[in-house]
Design an enzyme around this catalytic site. Structure first.
Site, PDB file in Angstrom:
ATOM      1  CD  GLU A 117      -5.504   2.446   7.951  1.00  0.00           C
ATOM      2  OE1 GLU A 117      -5.905   2.231   9.114  1.00  0.00           O
ATOM      3  OE2 GLU A 117      -4.314   2.700   7.684  1.00  0.00           O
ATOM      4  CD  GLU A 137      -5.741   7.034  10.424  1.00  0.00           C
ATOM      5  OE1 GLU A 137      -6.159   8.016   9.761  1.00  0.00           O
ATOM      6  OE2 GLU A 137      -6.071   5.866  10.179  1.00  0.00           O
TER       7      GLU A 137
END
Ligand code: COA
Length: 263
Positions: A117, A137
Site C-alpha cells: 500500500e 490481507e
C-alpha cells in the site's frame, strides 16, 4: 531498541529507511508515527528536495501492518480498531501520496500488505529484482485498510486489482511493472543508486513546479476532469508570481541552464 525509522539527508535527498529488519519491517504504530514525524521534518527542510523510502535488511521492504499489534486493537472492538489502526495507516499513505516533494519507494524485498500500500501511494517506485509483492490481507479474513482497496484499482484497473486482492497470491516485480505499480525493475545492487539518480534528475527542476505537478496529478485523479483542470489552473496561477517561473522562462530564452531558488 534501535530507531524504527532512519533518516539521512544528503545531496538534496532524504533517505528514509524502515528499520525493523528482524520483523521484516512490519509497520507497528510507533514506526508509522515516526515515519509521519520524519515527513514533517523533511517538509520544512529546504535541504531535502526529494525522498527515497526503503527497507532495512536483506529480506523486506515491509511485510505490512504489525499483525501482533493491530490484533490487540481488533480485540478492543470497531472503534479502537478504526481509530488506532485504520486511521493511522490511512493517514500515513495519504500523507505520502499528497507530499509536495517527490517520494520514490526503493523496493528492496517483500512488499506485502501495508508495504504494497505504501508502494501504491508514493509517487514513483523502483523495484529490485528480488522484490516480491502481495495483497495478503484476505488470508487474515479482512480487506486491506491502508488504502489498498482504493489505490490499486485506480493504478492497475479493477479486474487486475480484484484478482490480486481476492487471491492474496504473491506477485513478481515484473508483474508489478506490467500493472503500473512500479516504474522499473533493476538488479538488486543498483536499486539505491537508481533511486538516487531518478531523485537527482527531478530535483534539478524548480521545487515549486515539482510540487505543483504532484498536487495537480494526485488531486486531479480523484476528481472529474473539469475539477482537475481547475486544480491545474490554480497550481499554475500560484507559480506565476514566483521567481522560479521567471527564471525557467528566461533561461530558455537566453539558452542557459536555469538556477532555481524555490521562491
Ligand atoms: N506483522 C508482525 N510481525 C511480522 C509480520 C507482520 N506483518 N511479518 C513478519 N513478521 C515477523 C514474524 O513474526 C517473525 O518474527 P518472530 O521471529 O519474532 O516471530 C519475523 O517477522 C520473520 O517473519 P517469518 O514469518 O518468520 O518469516 P517467513 O519467511 O517464514 O515468512 C512472510 C515471511 C512475509 C510470508 C510472513 O512473515 C507473513 O506472512 N507475514 C505477514 C504478511 C501479511 O499478512 N501482511 C499484511 C498484514 S495486514
Amino acid at each position: 531498541m534501535s530507531d524504527p525509522i532512519l533518516l539521512e539527508i544528503s545531496d538534496g535527498i532524504a533517505l528514509i529507511t524502515l528499520n525493523r529488519p528482524d520483523k521484516l519491517n512490519a509497520l507497528n504504530y510507533d514506526l508509522i508515527d515516526r515515519l509521519m514525524a520524519a515527513l514533517s521534518r523533511i517538509e520544512t527542510d529546504a535541504d531535502a528536495r526529494a525522498v527515497i523510502l526503503t527497507g532495512a535488511g536483506e529480506r523486506a521492504f515491509s511485510a505490512g501492518a504489525d499483525i501482533h499489534e493491530f490484533s490487540l486493537s481488533v480485540r478492543q472492538g470497531p472503534n479502537a480498531a478504526v481509530q488506532n489502526f485504520v486511521r493511522r495507516g490511512q493517514a500515513m499513505t495519504a500523507r505520502l501520496e499528497a507530499f509536495r516533494k517527490p517520494v520514490i519507494a526503493a523496493i528492496n524485498g517483500l512488499a506485502f500488505g501495508g508495504g504494497c500500500e505504501i508502494t501504491e501511494a508514493v509517487h514513483l517506485a523502483i523495484a529490485s529484482e528480488r522484490a516480491q509483492f502481495a495483497k495478503p490481507e484476505i488470508n487474515l479474513g479482512m480487506p486491506p485498510t491502508f488504502g489498498g482497496t482504493q489505490r490499486l484499482p485506480r493504478l492497475a484497473g479493477r479486474k487486475r486489482a480484484l484478482e490480486l486482492l481476492l487471491t492474496g497470491d504473491p506477485f513478481s516485480p515484473q508483474r508489478a511493472l506490467e500493472i503500473g505499480l512500479v516504474n522499473r525493475v533493476v538488479p538488486h545492487e543498483v536499486l539505491l543508486p537508481a533511486a538516487r539518480e531518478l531523485a537527482s534528475h527531478i530535483i534539478m527542476h524548480s521545487p515549486l513546479a515539482v510540487g505543483g505537478i504532484i498536487t495537480a496529478v494526485t488531486r486531479g485523479l480523484n476528481m472529474t476532469i473539469g475539477e482537475g483542470l481547475q486544480v491545474e489552473s490554480e497550481q499554475f496561477a500560484a507559480l506565476v508570481p514566483t521567481s522560479d517561473l521567471g527564471e525557467g522562462i528566461n533561461a530558455w530564452i537566453e539558452r542557459r541552464q536555469p538556477s532555481y531558488s524555490g521562491r
